[in-house]
Design a protein around this motif. Structure first.
Motif, short mmCIF file in Angstrom:
data_model
loop_
_atom_site.label_atom_id
_atom_site.label_comp_id
_atom_site.label_asym_id
_atom_site.label_seq_id
_atom_site.Cartn_x
_atom_site.Cartn_y
_atom_site.Cartn_z
N THR A 102 0.84 -1.20 0.00
CA THR A 102 0.00 0.00 0.00
C THR A 102 0.87 1.25 0.00
O THR A 102 0.70 2.16 -0.82
CB THR A 102 -0.91 0.00 1.25
N LEU A 103 1.81 1.27 0.91
CA LEU A 103 2.73 2.41 1.04
C LEU A 103 3.59 2.57 -0.21
O LEU A 103 3.68 3.66 -0.80
CB LEU A 103 3.61 2.22 2.27
N ALA A 104 4.23 1.48 -0.63
CA ALA A 104 5.20 1.53 -1.73
C ALA A 104 4.56 2.00 -3.03
O ALA A 104 5.11 2.86 -3.73
CB ALA A 104 5.84 0.15 -1.92
N CYS A 105 3.39 1.47 -3.36
CA CYS A 105 2.75 1.82 -4.63
C CYS A 105 2.16 3.22 -4.60
O CYS A 105 2.09 3.88 -5.63
CB CYS A 105 1.71 0.77 -4.99
N THR A 106 1.75 3.67 -3.43
CA THR A 106 1.26 5.04 -3.30
C THR A 106 2.38 6.04 -3.61
O THR A 106 2.19 7.01 -4.36
CB THR A 106 0.72 5.30 -1.88
N ILE A 107 3.54 5.81 -3.05
CA ILE A 107 4.68 6.70 -3.29
C ILE A 107 5.04 6.75 -4.77
O ILE A 107 5.24 7.83 -5.35
CB ILE A 107 5.91 6.26 -2.45
N VAL A 108 5.09 5.59 -5.40
CA VAL A 108 5.44 5.53 -6.83
C VAL A 108 4.41 6.29 -7.67
O VAL A 108 4.76 7.11 -8.53
CB VAL A 108 5.54 4.07 -7.31
N ALA A 109 3.14 6.01 -7.42
CA ALA A 109 2.09 6.66 -8.21
C ALA A 109 2.14 8.17 -8.07
O ALA A 109 2.05 8.91 -9.07
CB ALA A 109 0.72 6.14 -7.78
N LYS A 110 2.29 8.67 -6.88
CA LYS A 110 2.30 10.11 -6.66
C LYS A 110 3.51 10.77 -7.32
O LYS A 110 3.43 11.88 -7.84
CB LYS A 110 2.25 10.42 -5.17
N LYS A 111 4.66 10.10 -7.30
CA LYS A 111 5.85 10.66 -7.94
C LYS A 111 5.71 10.68 -9.46
O LYS A 111 6.40 11.44 -10.14
CB LYS A 111 7.10 9.89 -7.52
N LEU A 112 4.79 9.85 -9.96
CA LEU A 112 4.51 9.85 -11.40
C LEU A 112 3.26 10.68 -11.73
O LEU A 112 2.73 10.59 -12.83
CB LEU A 112 4.34 8.40 -11.90
N ASN A 113 2.82 11.44 -10.75
CA ASN A 113 1.69 12.37 -10.92
C ASN A 113 0.38 11.67 -11.27
O ASN A 113 -0.42 12.17 -12.05
CB ASN A 113 2.02 13.43 -11.98
N ILE A 114 0.20 10.49 -10.67
CA ILE A 114 -1.05 9.75 -10.84
C ILE A 114 -1.84 9.82 -9.55
O ILE A 114 -1.29 9.66 -8.46
CB ILE A 114 -0.77 8.27 -11.21
N LYS A 115 -3.14 10.05 -9.67
CA LYS A 115 -3.98 10.15 -8.48
C LYS A 115 -4.07 8.79 -7.77
O LYS A 115 -4.05 7.74 -8.41
CB LYS A 115 -5.37 10.65 -8.85
N VAL A 116 -4.20 8.86 -6.44
CA VAL A 116 -4.29 7.65 -5.62
C VAL A 116 -5.55 7.71 -4.76
O VAL A 116 -5.85 8.73 -4.13
CB VAL A 116 -3.06 7.51 -4.70
N ALA A 117 -6.29 6.60 -4.76
CA ALA A 117 -7.44 6.45 -3.87
C ALA A 117 -7.10 5.39 -2.83
O ALA A 117 -6.69 4.27 -3.18
CB ALA A 117 -8.67 6.01 -4.66
N HIS A 118 -7.23 5.74 -1.56
CA HIS A 118 -6.91 4.81 -0.47
C HIS A 118 -8.19 4.24 0.12
O HIS A 118 -8.95 4.95 0.77
CB HIS A 118 -6.09 5.53 0.61
N VAL A 119 -8.41 2.97 -0.15
CA VAL A 119 -9.55 2.26 0.42
C VAL A 119 -9.17 1.81 1.82
O VAL A 119 -8.17 1.11 2.00
CB VAL A 119 -9.95 1.05 -0.45
N GLU A 120 -9.94 2.21 2.80
CA GLU A 120 -9.69 1.99 4.22
C GLU A 120 -8.76 3.08 4.75
O GLU A 120 -7.96 2.87 5.64
CB GLU A 120 -9.10 0.60 4.50
N GLY A 121 -8.90 4.28 4.19
CA GLY A 121 -8.12 5.42 4.66
C GLY A 121 -8.58 5.89 6.03
O GLY A 121 -9.72 5.65 6.44
N GLY A 122 -7.69 6.55 6.73
CA GLY A 122 -8.05 7.23 7.97
C GLY A 122 -8.06 6.40 9.24
O GLY A 122 -8.26 6.95 10.32
#
Length: 361
Positions: A102-122
């Motif tokens: 979850t963490l690793a792919c979020t970082i990669v996506a954001k650095k590539l300017n792709i939006k991220v949706a976190h299911v079970e956020g918060g």
């Protein structure tokens, strides 16, 4: 609209299954499924894909094994290569839960300017010794959209500065999966082999490093539960990392029954018919709550407080006196009834895709 869905570890598979099922109903919505390979044992991975009807992933990054840092790096490298080599325009990456993937792919996506949706956020446990808590906090700090399981999770996000229009209280995809599979639950071989009877046994799971890595602490907890439950059978499906420690403890008891890891359908058959569950897993407390099964959690805090406030769960931590009090309450039949948390109704994935179609149009 094209979505990339990330799954890497056992809990993820239960959370992505209903999302994929819902996407398949929608015209104009496509997806790619990425298996990071974080759980690489067949019993911990492929079996869940088979049982839950999850299609073969578009790619398996094969990033299992190694330390947390090594695994995080391997997932990031593999996921970045996948994204940069993709010929598709990716509207959003969906990550679920709080595992390394979850963490690793979020970082990669954001650095590539792709939006991220976190299911079970918060969700938050408040326990910074848990790797999952770090994963949650970092993922939530850079994600774009948040799909929450409770109003408490909404409040946590608000306190951290997330604007309300990016947060969607939708319910729990784990429960979507549970409710859609209740009629498919499968009696495991251990049921007949051990002569198990409805509501006459307890299911035990333990895998948290704080509980199992210290052999003396692990042995204390196991023997306390064994001795206090007396002749009640305790079914213990053992996580691979836990078995290594357990094998060295030489615990011998007629009522402790060690099992191999079970598939989703077999494990939840045991939970549904148990007298109670004793666990240090967050996800199992959710399933026990919906099934109305008494649950004792061997942790001092939980990121799922609704399972205690509304459901059947009670926190015991590793306080031996509290564990004994709860076991006595269990044996006397005086456990609280519990209820179902708000929006844990089997329609969470539908609400997630509805909202994504709205914000990404």
């Amino acid at each position: 609209m094209h979505l990339v869905i990330v799954a890497g570890a056992r809990p993820n598979f239960m959370k992505v299954a209903p999302i994929i099922k819902e996407i398949k109903k929608r015209a104009g919505v496509g997806y790619s499924l990425i298996h990071t390979g974080q759980h690489y044992d067949k019993e911990m991975s492929n079996q869940f894909f088979d049982e839950l009807g999850i299609p073969e992933p578009n790619v398996n990054l094969g990033a299992g094994g190694g330390s947390q840092a090594e695994q995080t790096a391997a997932i990031m490298i593999g996921f970045e290569k996948y994204i940069t080599n993709s010929e598709l325009f990716i509207d959003c990456v969906i990550v679920v839960g709080d595992v390394t993937s979850t963490l690793a792919c979020t970082i990669v996506a954001k650095k590539l300017n792709i939006k991220v949706a976190h299911v079970e956020g918060g969700i938050r446990s408040g326990d910074m010794t848990m790797p999952e808590e770090i994963n949650r906090m970092v993922t939530d700090s850079i994600s774009d959209y948040f799909f929450t399981t409770s109003r408490i999770a909404n409040e946590n996000l608000s306190k951290s500065g997330v604007s309300k229009e990016r947060v969607f209280f939708v319910g729990n995809t784990m429960i979507d999966t549970l409710l859609s599979n209740l009629e498919k639950l499968k009696q495991p071989a251990i049921w007949k082999n051990e002569g198990l009877k409805n509501k006459k046994y307890v299911v035990l799971t333990m895998h948290r490093p704080s509980n199992v890595d210290d052999g003396s602490q692990f042995k204390l907890l196991i023997e306390l539960i064994i001795n206090h439950l007396e002749s009640t059978k305790i079914i213990f499906p053992v996580h691979p990392r836990t078995k290594k420690v357990l094998d060295e403890l030489n615990i011998n008891s007629d009522n402790l029954i060690i099992s191999r890891p079970l598939g989703y359908l077999e494990f939840n058959y045991l939970v549904k018919n148990a007298m109670a569950v004793i666990t240090d897993s967050g996800g199992i407390t959710e399933e026990a709550t919906v099934l109305g099964i008494p649950c004792i959690t061997l942790r001092n805090s939980t990121e799922r407080p609704e399972t205690c406030d509304v459901g059947t769960n009670e926190l015991a931590g590793t306080d031996t006196n509290k564990i004994i009090v709860l076991l006595d309450r269990l044996k006397s039949g005086k456990w609280k009834k519990g209820g179902i948390p708000e929006l844990w109704d089997g329609k969470t994935a539908e609400r997630i895709i509805d909202n994504l179609e709205s914000v990404l149009k």
